[in-house]
Design a protein around this motif. Structure first.
Motif, PDB file in Angstrom:
ATOM      1  N   TRP A  72     -64.624 -21.966 -29.935  1.00  0.00           N
ATOM      2  CA  TRP A  72     -64.348 -23.400 -30.019  1.00  0.00           C
ATOM      3  C   TRP A  72     -65.642 -24.224 -30.004  1.00  0.00           C
ATOM      4  O   TRP A  72     -65.752 -25.235 -30.693  1.00  0.00           O
ATOM      5  N   VAL A  80     -60.921 -30.230 -37.076  1.00  0.00           N
ATOM      6  CA  VAL A  80     -60.302 -28.902 -37.142  1.00  0.00           C
ATOM      7  C   VAL A  80     -58.819 -29.077 -37.483  1.00  0.00           C
ATOM      8  O   VAL A  80     -58.120 -29.889 -36.869  1.00  0.00           O
ATOM      9  N   LEU A  82     -55.306 -26.970 -37.795  1.00  0.00           N
ATOM     10  CA  LEU A  82     -54.705 -25.690 -37.391  1.00  0.00           C
ATOM     11  C   LEU A  82     -53.360 -25.554 -38.090  1.00  0.00           C
ATOM     12  O   LEU A  82     -52.538 -26.465 -38.026  1.00  0.00           O
ATOM     13  N   ASN A 111     -57.541 -31.891 -30.009  1.00  0.00           N
ATOM     14  CA  ASN A 111     -58.570 -32.112 -31.029  1.00  0.00           C
ATOM     15  C   ASN A 111     -58.344 -31.350 -32.325  1.00  0.00           C
ATOM     16  O   ASN A 111     -59.283 -31.082 -33.068  1.00  0.00           O
ATOM     17  N   VAL A 112     -57.065 -30.998 -32.577  1.00  0.00           N
ATOM     18  CA  VAL A 112     -56.755 -30.373 -33.867  1.00  0.00           C
ATOM     19  C   VAL A 112     -55.624 -31.153 -34.540  1.00  0.00           C
ATOM     20  O   VAL A 112     -54.802 -31.773 -33.869  1.00  0.00           O
ATOM     21  N   TYR A 114     -52.344 -30.441 -36.519  1.00  0.00           N
ATOM     22  CA  TYR A 114     -51.529 -29.231 -36.546  1.00  0.00           C
ATOM     23  C   TYR A 114     -50.439 -29.279 -37.627  1.00  0.00           C
ATOM     24  O   TYR A 114     -49.738 -30.277 -37.758  1.00  0.00           O
TER      25      TYR A 114
END
Ligand code: FMN
Length: 175
Positions: A72, A80, A82, A111-112, A114
């Motif tokens: 990470w 990022v 995901l 912090n992604v 999704y």
């Protein structure tokens, strides 16, 4: 900068190929390079401005979770994205949230961006242990993904990538 112009890398973990298939569709359409976590030297993430991480789900967990935790620090200052590939349909948000929380700590999840995608299950292709597990789950009628379908299915479709693809080309600042 438009998101479409960001130097982007696609990294995935896949046990039976459906996550790899989605990664390849994305890679072919965008030209972004694709790496399996088994082959990647994680340090090359430093050469990219954005990371797309894809993972299959088995027994309520993202198969990429340990790898992602470990690396990470190489991604935390970049956008990022995901995507998970699972039997659970995208509408079952609570179930998917459980999978995420079981797999990754809060500071990563916050912090992604999704995107859940639907996968496939072909019993004849499973390894010995997974066959046994599926048999046991069928018998017990009790398993980590509630409503998890244990008969063969194949919901792997290119169209499922549409939201993710819109996100990666949309102007920065929009979600
Ligand atoms: C033993 C086993 C356990 C699974 N557990 C889950 C699960 O907990 N939740 C879920 O949504 N899907 C589950 N699945 C479905 C997989 O996520 C689905 O088959 C996915 O497409 C696998 O991705 P892959 O082909 O990239 O390995 C499971 C499948 C197997 C065979």
């Amino acid at each position: 900068m438009n998101r479409a112009e960001m130097r982007t890398i696609i990294i995935y973990a896949s046990k039976y190929g459906s996550t790899r298939q989605y990664a390849e569709w994305l890679g072919n359409e965008t030209g972004y390079p694709i790496f399996n976590i088994k082959d990647i030297q994680a340090d090359i993430i430093k050469d990219y401005q954005r990371v797309i991480v894809g993972s299959s789900v088995h027994m309520g967990r993202l198969d990429i979770s340990s790898w992602m935790n470990k690396h990470w620090h190489l991604m935390e200052d970049k956008p990022v994205i995901l995507f998970s590939v699972n039997g659970t349909p995208p509408e079952q948000k609570e179930e998917l949230q459980k999978i995420l929380e079981f797999s990754l700590p809060k500071h990563i999840l916050e912090n992604v961006n999704y995107f859940p995608l639907q996968g496939r299950l072909i019993y004849a292709e499973l390894n010995f242990w997974h066959k046994l597990l599926v048999k046991m789950m069928k018998k017990m009628d009790k398993h980590p993904g509630s409503n998890l379908v244990l008969e063969d299915y194949d919901n792997v479709r290119k169209e499922n990538l549409v939201n993710l693809k819109n996100h990666i080309v949309s102007p920065a600042g929009m979600n």
